[in-house]
Design an enzyme around this catalytic site. Structure first.
Site, mmCIF file in Angstrom:
data_model
loop_
_atom_site.group_PDB
_atom_site.id
_atom_site.type_symbol
_atom_site.label_atom_id
_atom_site.label_comp_id
_atom_site.label_asym_id
_atom_site.label_seq_id
_atom_site.Cartn_x
_atom_site.Cartn_y
_atom_site.Cartn_z
ATOM 1 N N ASP A 187 0.828 -1.214 0.000
ATOM 2 C CA ASP A 187 0.000 0.000 0.000
ATOM 3 C C ASP A 187 0.860 1.261 0.000
ATOM 4 O OD1 ASP A 187 -2.144 -1.663 0.053
ATOM 5 O OD2 ASP A 187 -2.653 -1.321 2.166
ATOM 6 N N ILE B 87 -13.637 0.804 -2.795
ATOM 7 C CA ILE B 87 -13.985 1.852 -1.837
ATOM 8 C C ILE B 87 -12.766 2.713 -1.595
ATOM 9 C CG2 ILE B 87 -15.189 2.297 0.318
ATOM 10 C CD1 ILE B 87 -15.641 -0.565 0.709
ATOM 11 N N LYS C 100 -14.967 -4.405 7.605
ATOM 12 C CA LYS C 100 -14.280 -4.579 6.325
ATOM 13 C C LYS C 100 -13.589 -5.938 6.371
ATOM 14 C CE LYS C 100 -11.574 -2.337 2.800
ATOM 15 N NZ LYS C 100 -10.896 -3.531 2.320
ATOM 16 N N ARG D 80 -14.024 -10.175 -8.621
ATOM 17 C CA ARG D 80 -14.103 -8.800 -9.057
ATOM 18 C C ARG D 80 -13.172 -8.534 -10.238
ATOM 19 N NH1 ARG D 80 -12.051 -4.705 -5.044
ATOM 20 N NH2 ARG D 80 -11.022 -3.234 -6.421
HETATM 21 S S1 IVH Z 1 -18.630 -2.391 -0.340
HETATM 22 C C1 IVH Z 1 -18.993 0.497 -3.547
HETATM 23 N N1 IVH Z 1 -18.418 -3.454 2.046
HETATM 24 O O1 IVH Z 1 -13.221 -4.103 0.189
HETATM 25 C C2 IVH Z 1 -18.466 -0.293 -2.453
HETATM 26 N N2 IVH Z 1 -16.654 -3.820 0.518
HETATM 27 O O2 IVH Z 1 -12.431 -1.907 -2.226
HETATM 28 C C3 IVH Z 1 -18.222 -1.681 -2.838
HETATM 29 N N3 IVH Z 1 -14.849 -5.243 1.421
HETATM 30 O O3 IVH Z 1 -12.399 -5.943 -2.210
HETATM 31 C C4 IVH Z 1 -17.662 -2.521 -1.777
HETATM 32 N N4 IVH Z 1 -15.759 -5.574 3.388
HETATM 33 O O4 IVH Z 1 -14.457 -7.006 -1.170
HETATM 34 C C5 IVH Z 1 -17.835 -3.300 0.852
HETATM 35 N N5 IVH Z 1 -18.420 -4.352 4.203
HETATM 36 C C6 IVH Z 1 -17.836 -4.192 2.985
HETATM 37 C C7 IVH Z 1 -16.595 -4.783 2.681
HETATM 38 C C8 IVH Z 1 -16.022 -4.563 1.430
HETATM 39 C C9 IVH Z 1 -14.722 -5.834 2.614
HETATM 40 C C10 IVH Z 1 -13.844 -5.335 0.339
HETATM 41 C C11 IVH Z 1 -14.411 -5.638 -0.987
HETATM 42 C C12 IVH Z 1 -13.414 -5.043 -1.921
HETATM 43 C C13 IVH Z 1 -12.832 -3.925 -1.123
HETATM 44 C C14 IVH Z 1 -13.389 -2.627 -1.631
#
Ligand code: IVH
Length: 690
Positions: free
Chosen positions: A43, A89, A125, A146
């Site tokens: 990162d 995100i 997350k 994805r």
């Molecule tokens: S929402 C528009 N919610 O984080 C938002 N993502 O960059 C779409 N992830 O690899 C994602 N926990 O798999 C969302 N509670 C959560 C999440 C989550 C983990 C991961 C997701 C993706 C990354 C997003």
């Protein structure tokens, strides 16, 4: 800001190097599931490249890793074009709890809401990989990773093996399309069991098997496993956190908020994390971040942060996107628990109990919310197993309040021939022998009484009620006495004077006098208490009593061989060795001598084994040629009858055993008036006819 051409040239060179490294690590991570560096390091490099590209737009080339979110689809799986792109995100850059406030302030500004609190959904997350589940007429028809957000991989066969994912959703059977999005992950306990199985396979000689670095990589490996039969053996789990493309039935009452969606999915049998909750305004986001932060290590699965989402879908729409990231959501991470750093040296520390611990001295690194400069290597076996060497680049981990640990070494980065670590033979603090007992993992310093590292412990042990008992000498006072330099070793206790004591914090003249009186009183003790007070490893109160009873005299105990010690009830080989090694240390003997010289005393008794025997407590000297016994035989007879044999005649001699041609010893005995006996008389005495 104006930049000179040389600035650009430098930046370009750096960006090129970063891209190469990032490509390499992305391949290791996404394709091979075998990362070499912690995520946080990746990162950091990524962020540095982003910053450079921000500054010099000409550096933003199409094949930069910053221009492609996620890894490339594997060629072996069919490609899937997502009906609705799978976004990423934005990560809140502020990893302090205040990051939540920054996000909320931005949302309210962009909505033009002023002070009115916005309603959010706060989620975990998850640390796995994102999956899109496509249901048509209520049936699972496709599952895709994805990928880069536009194109993913078709992993339907593997995802179908996850029991938590419904193959059919009755409630959505009249919906032409429903896409559920969420995270595939592996629970920590499942991960441990999986690695245990892997280790077993490797031990049994299976080829091509390996253990996994962490649950996420194991999950990613399983999802991308080409053979679904193998994928089925991997313990995958799933949490739903959102939706993709939706074509609902005409009659359907569509949710108006994100939380309503999650509740609908939950009611249809999809797993939604129980921690998911509404949060009104920034303060509740902050509270959620803090609360989850304290629970994080106790969760049954890994998370790397929390996610905040604006709850109302109309507001989400109003906020929209920047590039590929929605303005209505943010990921708020916790400080990374793993970082890379360099091993500057390996020290060996000695604990209060004499345990030796190898500790890696590290180039300072910020991990788990604190700057870490030391990491324990636990013991010799651990240090060897990890093969940590000076100069190595290592992964350090600090989770929660746990002491920092070296997780692994980056062998590829080892520069020169460095030496394998080995434990020192001597205590690095006092120089006494350091020993590792059979069946134990720890090395210990054997200089118990002398070793400065064990000073406080030794003093407290000696002073406790069941040992020599010095009333009023507790840990606070011991800390003070040692820290003020008044006491270095046990005997110094009895050298304390009123003036030195009265100078201590919170020590009035009265308490000083009390302590001196207690010290004086302690000088009169028993042998058992004294032995126990020495703090010999494995010698508890009961063993000390047994030793005192058996030997009667401290000198006899101190001189006892391991074999003689083994004769004592309850003393096995380990205890015998421990006692023998203790008294073999000149430092320890010195301390005992000094204590005696300072007036510590006890009634010395008869060795228990010889009490009541015909020659108990008698000392004999042998001279001349005996009629039937030689010297050795005579000595054995006397000792078996409880007597002792000395080399020369003194006032302490009880009898002189004389044979033919007796010389100077005989005249000396006569001079001192000591009874002279012959062999026959000795036999009478031994046989009780005296
Ligand atoms: S929402 C528009 N919610 O984080 C938002 N993502 O960059 C779409 N992830 O690899 C994602 N926990 O798999 C969302 N509670 C959560 C999440 C989550 C983990 C991961 C997701 C993706 C990354 C997003």
């Amino acid at each position: 800001m104006n930049s000179s051409p040389s600035d650009l040239a430098q930046a370009s060179e750096r960006a090129h190097a970063l891209r190469q490294q990032l490509h390499h690590h992305a391949h290791r991570y996404y394709v091979l599931d075998a990362p070499e560096i912690p995520d946080a390091t990746y990162d950091q490099m990524f962020a540095e490249l982003q910053a450079l590209e921000q500054r010099f737009a000409s550096l933003r080339v199409p094949d930069s890793p910053t221009q492609r979110v996620g890894g490339p689809p594997l060629s072996e799986f069919a490609s899937v074009r997502h009906a609705v792109p799978m976004l990423s995100i934005r990560t809140e850059t502020d990893t302090t709890a205040e990051g939540a406030l920054a996000f909320d302030a931005r949302v309210r500004r962009e909505l033009g809401w002023g002070e009115a609190p916005v309603e959010y959904v706060a989620e975990l997350k998850f640390d796995g990989l994102a999956i899109n589940l496509r249901y048509e007429a209520g049936t699972l028809v496709q599952a895709a990773t994805r990928g880069d957000g536009e194109l993913g991989e078709d992993v339907t066969q593997n995802i179908r093996t996850i029991g938590q994912i419904p193959l059919r959703i009755e409630g959505a059977c009249s919906w032409p399309v429903l896409e559920v999005r969420g995270e595939v992950y592996i629970r920590r306990d499942d991960f441990e069991a999986l690695n245990e199985r892997q280790r077993l396979k490797i031990a049994q000689g299976a080829r091509g098997e390996k253990t996994f670095v962490n649950p996420r990589n194991a999950a990613a490996g399983a999802v991308r496993q080409l053979d679904p039969a193998i994928a089925a053996q991997r313990p995958l789990s799933f949490f739903a956190y959102g939706i993709g493309a939706v074509q609902a039935s005409a009659q359907a009452h569509l949710p108006q908020t994100h939380l309503q969606w999650l509740e609908l999915l939950r009611s249809w049998g999809l797993p939604v994390a129980e921690q998911t909750r509404l949060a009104l305004g920034a303060q509740e986001l902050l509270a959620f971040y803090r609360q989850i932060g304290t629970q994080r290590d106790a969760l049954p699965f890994d998370i790397d942060g929390v996610v905040y989402k604006v709850n109302r879908l109309d507001l989400q729409q109003q906020l929209g996107f920047v590039t590929r990231e929605p303005r209505w959501a943010v990921a708020h991470k916790y400080p990374a628990q793993e970082q890379l750093t360099e091993v500057l040296g390996i020290d060996v520390q000695v604990g209060r109990t004499g345990k030796l611990t190898p500790v890696a001295k590290l180039a300072p690194v910020f991990v788990g919310g604190v700057t870490v400069t030391n990491a324990t290597l636990h013991n010799e076996d651990e240090a060897r197993r990890k093969d940590v060497r000076v100069g190595d680049t290592v992964v350090v981990r600090r989770a929660g309040d746990v002491i920092p640990e070296v997780v692994s070494v980056l062998i590829d980065r080892r520069k020169s021939a460095s030496a394998v670590f080995s434990m020192p033979i001597h205590c690095p603090v006092c120089g006494s022998l350091a020993e590792r007992e059979e069946g134990e993992t720890d090395h210990r310093c054997t200089g118990g009484l002398f070793c400065p590292a064990q000073r406080k412990q030794a003093l407290l042990h000696y002073a406790q009620r069941r040992a020599v008992e010095i009333e009023g000498l507790g840990d606070k006072l011991v800390d003070q006495l040692v820290d003020a330099g008044l006491i270095r070793h046990l005997p110094d206790l009895y050298r304390l004077g009123l003036s030195a004591l009265a100078g201590l914090d919170r020590m009035g003249e009265k308490s000083a006098c009390n302590l001196l009186a207690a010290l004086e009183k302690s000088k009169q003790t028993t042998l058992a208490r004294f032995i126990y007070g020495l703090g010999i490893r494995h010698v508890g109160e009961a063993t000390a009593k047994e030793l005192a009873r058996h030997f009667g005299r401290l000198d006899d105990l101190m001189q006892a061989s391991s074999e003689q010690l083994l004769e004592v009830a309850d003393v096995g080989p380990v205890v015998a060795r421990s006692i023998h090694t203790f008294f073999a240390q000149p430092h320890n003997r010195e301390v005992v001598e000094q204590l005696r010289a300072l007036g510590v005393h006890w009634p010395e008794g008869q060795p228990a084994a010889t009490l009541g025997l015909p020659l108990s407590g008698k000392t004999l000297v042998i001279t001349g040629i005996l009629p039937s016994l030689d010297r050795e035989q005579a000595k054995s007879c006397i000792e078996a009858a409880g007597g002792k044999v000395a080399g020369s005649v003194s006032r302490k001699t009880d009898y002189l055993l004389a044979g033919a041609e007796a010389g100077s010893k005989l005249s000396r005995a006569l001079e001192l008036g000591i009874p002279v006996i012959d062999e026959a008389r000795l036999m009478e005495m031994i046989n009780g006819r005296a």
